[in-house]
Design an enzyme around this catalytic site. Structure first.
Site, PDB file in Angstrom:
ATOM      1  N   TYR A   1       6.336 -10.021   7.475  1.00  0.00           N
ATOM      2  CA  TYR A   1       6.195  -8.579   7.626  1.00  0.00           C
ATOM      3  C   TYR A   1       6.648  -8.156   9.014  1.00  0.00           C
ATOM      4  O   TYR A   1       6.621  -8.942   9.969  1.00  0.00           O
ATOM      5  CB  TYR A   1       4.733  -8.150   7.449  1.00  0.00           C
ATOM      6  CG  TYR A   1       4.272  -8.058   6.018  1.00  0.00           C
ATOM      7  CD1 TYR A   1       4.348  -6.862   5.306  1.00  0.00           C
ATOM      8  CD2 TYR A   1       3.738  -9.169   5.366  1.00  0.00           C
ATOM      9  CE1 TYR A   1       3.916  -6.766   3.998  1.00  0.00           C
ATOM     10  CE2 TYR A   1       3.302  -9.094   4.049  1.00  0.00           C
ATOM     11  CZ  TYR A   1       3.394  -7.888   3.372  1.00  0.00           C
ATOM     12  OH  TYR A   1       2.964  -7.803   2.070  1.00  0.00           O
TER      13      TYR A   1
ATOM     14  N   ASP B   1       0.821  -1.204   0.000  1.00  0.00           N
ATOM     15  CA  ASP B   1       0.000   0.000   0.000  1.00  0.00           C
ATOM     16  C   ASP B   1       0.857   1.256   0.000  1.00  0.00           C
ATOM     17  O   ASP B   1       2.071   1.218   0.229  1.00  0.00           O
ATOM     18  CB  ASP B   1      -0.922   0.012   1.223  1.00  0.00           C
ATOM     19  CG  ASP B   1      -2.037  -1.014   1.109  1.00  0.00           C
ATOM     20  OD1 ASP B   1      -2.342  -1.433  -0.021  1.00  0.00           O
ATOM     21  OD2 ASP B   1      -2.603  -1.391   2.158  1.00  0.00           O
TER      22      ASP B   1
END
Length: 251
Positions: free
Chosen positions: A109, A52
């Site tokens: 992540y 994003d």
């Protein structure tokens, strides 16, 4: 025609994510244009997944097909040509059927959280500005709870195209650094849903501050329903940390 993998990293602050978007600058566009200019060819580069706006990548893989020869010192020339916030580490040949997205079997992540304002990590971590500090024990318990489940509909953005909510998590934990007043959330899975990590971090902070109970989280996971107070953590703290492939070519 040969297929090549690119290993790169980028600071996502000034980009609207990896993927090309009309009228917006992206990492994919910057890389394609820079490589195309040096090679004198139009390239289409396929990434290992979306990130994003404002999200970073410590390790990212992409692939492209090319039939020509690379000029001398191509990697050095490419890094000189690219913006300062994108770095290409290596380019290597793989089999024609290896895909940067579909051959990945594990992704990791990190989410970086700072409880102390630090101008030197602006855009690189989320500064938690509120007076009430979250309880690290509760945050850890909320993170570990997710390892008991396989479906994660409560942590998927509504505008998704996922065909299944199943994700096989193998790590979900916070590491706290009290002396530095910061914390890092680590999560590893075979795949992730759209917005999943930031929604999980938001949930952990909610549990840590008492705004969300563990019972509410358990109920949402059992029912696969939205949390009453679903919050997505800001993008600047999120990093794609690493990817593993079935081919082993990434090592």
């Amino acid at each position: 025609m040969k297929r090549y993998f690119i290993e790169l990293a980028y600071k996502g602050t000034h980009y609207f994510g990896w993927q090309r978007q009309p009228g917006k600058i992206s990492v994919q566009q910057s890389l394609e244009e820079s490589m195309g200019t040096i090679l004198g060819a139009e390239l289409e580069i396929t990434g290992c997944g979306r990130t994003d706006t404002g999200v970073h990548a410590k390790q990212y893989f992409a692939h492209f097909d090319y039939e020509g020869e690379f000029p001398a010192e191509f990697l050095r020339r490419l890094n000189k040509f690219l913006p300062k916030d994108i770095a290409v580490f290596r380019i290597f040949e793989v089999q024609l059927d290896v895909h940067a997205r579909f051959n990945a079997y594990q992704r990791s992540y990190e989410y970086h959280l700072s409880f102390r304002k630090d101008p030197f990590v602006e855009h690189l971590a989320y500064f938690y500005p509120y007076t009430q500090q979250p309880d690290p024990v509760l945050m850890q318990a909320a993170a570990e709870l997710l390892l008991q489940y396989q479906e994660f509909a409560p942590f998927c953005k509504s505008n998704h195209d996922a065909k299944t909510m199943i994700c096989n998590l193998t790590r979900s934990e916070w590491v706290f650094y009290p002396e530095e007043q910061r914390a890092v959330f680590h999560i590893t899975s075979n795949r992730f849903l759209r917005g999943m990590v930031r929604l999980i971090v938001g949930m952990c902070l909610g549990v840590g501050t008492g705004q969300i109970s563990m019972e509410e989280v358990k109920a949402a996971m059992e029912e696969q329903s939205r949390l009453r107070k679903a919050t997505s953590a800001p993008p600047e703290g999120l990093y794609l940390g690493g990817i593993l492939y079935k081919t082993g070519d990434e090592n």
